[in-house]
Design a protein around this motif. Sequence first.
Motif, PDB file in Angstrom:
ATOM      1  N   CYS A  30       0.871  -1.179   0.000  1.00 32.67           N
ATOM      2  CA  CYS A  30       0.000   0.000   0.000  1.00 32.67           C
ATOM      3  C   CYS A  30       0.912   1.234   0.000  1.00 32.67           C
ATOM      4  CB  CYS A  30      -0.901  -0.001   1.237  1.00 32.67           C
ATOM      5  SG  CYS A  30      -1.962   1.453   1.312  1.00 32.67           S
ATOM      6  N   PRO A  31       0.780   2.134  -0.975  1.00 33.76           N
ATOM      7  CA  PRO A  31       1.689   3.288  -1.017  1.00 33.76           C
ATOM      8  C   PRO A  31       1.536   4.153   0.230  1.00 33.76           C
ATOM      9  CG  PRO A  31       0.324   3.150  -3.002  1.00 33.76           C
ATOM     10  CD  PRO A  31      -0.233   2.167  -2.022  1.00 33.76           C
ATOM     11  N   PRO A  32       2.575   4.900   0.599  1.00 33.08           N
ATOM     12  CA  PRO A  32       2.442   5.806   1.741  1.00 33.08           C
ATOM     13  C   PRO A  32       1.476   6.947   1.417  1.00 33.08           C
ATOM     14  CG  PRO A  32       4.562   6.118   0.629  1.00 33.08           C
ATOM     15  CD  PRO A  32       3.908   4.950  -0.024  1.00 33.08           C
ATOM     16  N   GLY A  33       0.814   7.432   2.462  1.00 42.73           N
ATOM     17  CA  GLY A  33      -0.037   8.617   2.281  1.00 42.73           C
ATOM     18  C   GLY A  33      -1.481   8.310   1.948  1.00 42.73           C
ATOM     19  N   ILE A  34      -1.873   7.036   1.915  1.00 41.60           N
ATOM     20  CA  ILE A  34      -3.282   6.693   1.651  1.00 41.60           C
ATOM     21  C   ILE A  34      -4.057   6.890   2.960  1.00 41.60           C
ATOM     22  CG2 ILE A  34      -4.890   4.859   0.956  1.00 41.60           C
ATOM     23  CD1 ILE A  34      -3.054   5.818  -1.344  1.00 41.60           C
ATOM     24  N   ARG A  35      -5.161   7.619   2.871  1.00 40.05           N
ATOM     25  CA  ARG A  35      -5.914   7.997   4.077  1.00 40.05           C
ATOM     26  C   ARG A  35      -7.211   7.184   4.163  1.00 40.05           C
ATOM     27  NH1 ARG A  35      -3.996  13.132   5.691  1.00 40.05           N
ATOM     28  NH2 ARG A  35      -5.946  13.598   6.779  1.00 40.05           N
ATOM     29  N   PHE A  36      -7.470   6.631   5.326  1.00 38.77           N
ATOM     30  CA  PHE A  36      -8.723   5.905   5.549  1.00 38.77           C
ATOM     31  C   PHE A  36      -9.000   5.880   7.045  1.00 38.77           C
ATOM     32  CE2 PHE A  36      -6.489   2.099   7.011  1.00 38.77           C
ATOM     33  CZ  PHE A  36      -5.283   2.159   6.333  1.00 38.77           C
ATOM     34  N   THR A  37     -10.195   5.476   7.418  1.00 41.14           N
ATOM     35  CA  THR A  37     -10.517   5.377   8.847  1.00 41.14           C
ATOM     36  C   THR A  37     -10.816   3.922   9.183  1.00 41.14           C
ATOM     37  OG1 THR A  37     -12.870   5.686   8.454  1.00 41.14           O
ATOM     38  CG2 THR A  37     -11.573   7.686   8.877  1.00 41.14           C
ATOM     39  N   ASP A  76      -6.570  14.592  13.598  1.00 44.58           N
ATOM     40  CA  ASP A  76      -7.992  14.492  13.983  1.00 44.58           C
ATOM     41  C   ASP A  76      -8.254  13.279  14.886  1.00 44.58           C
ATOM     42  OD1 ASP A  76      -7.893  12.305  12.271  1.00 44.58           O
ATOM     43  OD2 ASP A  76      -9.224  13.143  10.761  1.00 44.58           O
ATOM     44  N   GLY A  77      -7.246  12.433  15.075  1.00 47.15           N
ATOM     45  CA  GLY A  77      -7.370  11.266  15.956  1.00 47.15           C
ATOM     46  C   GLY A  77      -8.142  10.118  15.329  1.00 47.15           C
ATOM     47  N   GLU A  78      -8.600  10.291  14.110  1.00 47.98           N
ATOM     48  CA  GLU A  78      -9.481   9.293  13.483  1.00 47.98           C
ATOM     49  C   GLU A  78      -8.919   8.762  12.168  1.00 47.98           C
ATOM     50  OE1 GLU A  78     -13.914   9.666  12.060  1.00 47.98           O
ATOM     51  OE2 GLU A  78     -13.590  10.735  13.954  1.00 47.98           O
ATOM     52  N   THR A  79      -8.363   9.682  11.387  1.00 54.56           N
ATOM     53  CA  THR A  79      -7.880   9.268  10.064  1.00 54.56           C
ATOM     54  C   THR A  79      -6.556   8.527  10.209  1.00 54.56           C
ATOM     55  OG1 THR A  79      -8.879  11.264   9.186  1.00 54.56           O
ATOM     56  CG2 THR A  79      -7.351  10.109   7.734  1.00 54.56           C
ATOM     57  N   LEU A  80      -6.487   7.364   9.555  1.00 54.55           N
ATOM     58  CA  LEU A  80      -5.236   6.614   9.528  1.00 54.55           C
ATOM     59  C   LEU A  80      -4.537   6.934   8.213  1.00 54.55           C
ATOM     60  CD1 LEU A  80      -6.630   3.170  10.771  1.00 54.55           C
ATOM     61  CD2 LEU A  80      -5.604   5.002  12.144  1.00 54.55           C
ATOM     62  N   ILE A  81      -3.226   7.087   8.259  1.00 55.82           N
ATOM     63  CA  ILE A  81      -2.463   7.374   7.044  1.00 55.82           C
ATOM     64  C   ILE A  81      -1.430   6.263   6.873  1.00 55.82           C
ATOM     65  CG2 ILE A  81      -1.098   9.104   5.803  1.00 55.82           C
ATOM     66  CD1 ILE A  81      -2.072  11.167   7.880  1.00 55.82           C
ATOM     67  N   SER A  82      -1.469   5.623   5.707  1.00 59.76           N
ATOM     68  CA  SER A  82      -0.522   4.516   5.492  1.00 59.76           C
ATOM     69  C   SER A  82       0.901   5.060   5.439  1.00 59.76           C
ATOM     70  CB  SER A  82      -0.860   3.772   4.201  1.00 59.76           C
ATOM     71  OG  SER A  82      -0.723   4.647   3.098  1.00 59.76           O
ATOM     72  N   THR A  83       1.816   4.284   5.993  1.00 55.44           N
ATOM     73  CA  THR A  83       3.228   4.722   6.000  1.00 55.44           C
ATOM     74  C   THR A  83       4.018   4.062   4.869  1.00 55.44           C
ATOM     75  OG1 THR A  83       3.801   2.905   7.481  1.00 55.44           O
ATOM     76  CG2 THR A  83       3.244   5.024   8.517  1.00 55.44           C
ATOM     77  N   GLY A  84       3.390   3.104   4.174  1.00 55.09           N
ATOM     78  CA  GLY A  84       4.098   2.361   3.121  1.00 55.09           C
ATOM     79  C   GLY A  84       4.670   1.047   3.628  1.00 55.09           C
TER      80      GLY A  84
END
Length: 366
Positions: A30-37, A76-84
């Motif tokens: 999964c590339p870095p910077g992908i945002r999901f909850t 925001d404490g909710e959004t997860l951001i992939s680190t790669g």
Amino acid sequence: MSHNTFGHLFRVTTWGESHGPALGCVVDGCPPGIRFTLKDIQDELDKRKPGQSRFVTQRREPDEVKVLSGVVTDDDGETLISTGTPISMLIENVDQRSKDYGEIARQYRPGHADYAYDVKYGLRDHRGGGRSSARETAARVAAGAIARKIVPGLVVRGALVSMGTRSIDRANWNWDFIGSAENPFFTPDPASVQVFADYLDGIRKAGSSVGAVIEIVAEGVPAGLGAPIYAKLDQDIASNLMSINAVKGVEIGNGFEAARITGEENADEMRMGNDGTPLFLSNNAGGILGGISTGQDVIARFAVKPTSSILTPRKSIDKDGKDVDVMTKGRHDPCVGIRAVPIGEAMVACAIADHYLRHRGQTGRI
Ligand SMILES: Cc1cc2nc3c(=O)[nH]c(=O)nc-3n(C[C@H](O)[C@H](O)[C@H](O)COP(=O)(O)O)c2cc1C
């Protein structure tokens, strides 16, 4: 048992058994910077989870997902951001009833994986079907929720279009109806709910089961994904769908119907659209030509067989080679096709995300 991984750049490895303490997956690539909850993933799992109506298995699994690695949390404490780095996800099994499977340890359920699994490995976790149980597909649905976020604008939706001998009326197709509380079947046709309910109630009460056909539509697939021969987008979608338990057939676009019509009827004619982009006048190809996406909706259908574990006694043999009559106890879906809808969506999303990254890798553009 090897071969627990699928995908090339968006690579998913699943692990765990139906009656083990937990199951899960590792999403690598999964590339870095992908945002999901967490909710994005949980919402998908909630569509697949058991025990939600009388038409599916009564096993009670909350299917609560934990993300163990590969992300940082935004301010925001909710959004997860992939680190790669690898994203590992875990789902606990909390409602196993292994004693229901006592007899299956020695007997082979006709239509199930028991016999073939024993022939190959000589050892199997018979409880709940072990690794051949579709409980494993929860992990794929979690991975699919992340795959959906990788391709900007991608929307992948699925619908049950027939169950046994009963079919929807396509003229009534309404995507918005699929998420509605009065719709336990993922049907896009409101008029079909009662038809499916009456039909499946009859099947269920008779201790039997029935199959289904599911249609997956992916909108927002950019033109150019796939390759002409060994990395055809349709090939990989078909492979992903065929890997789902109980799937016995896959069609892309008009599928088997293409063999029954003429070239004039089948070819999707083209014109230049008013906005200067090509316009297809039909979509028999299901959005893929020569293994490469055209920018049209990608459409696939898959056929799911009837559940093999049924209450009606069936002839079989046991491990000692003795003839037996098998009657499967335990909790089972009378139509596994219903819960296969979100699984099909996830597997198509994973194939498209993988091809999106491969296309970027080869061409440097999207
Ligand atoms: C969502 C889902 C739930 C399933 N639940 C059951 C079940 O309760 N009992 C059963 O016999 N098979 C069930 N299956 C199907 C079996 O897992 C499958 O038939 C078995 O692994 C043999 O594989 P095959 O049908 O692909 O040959 C389910 C399949 C799916 C997609």
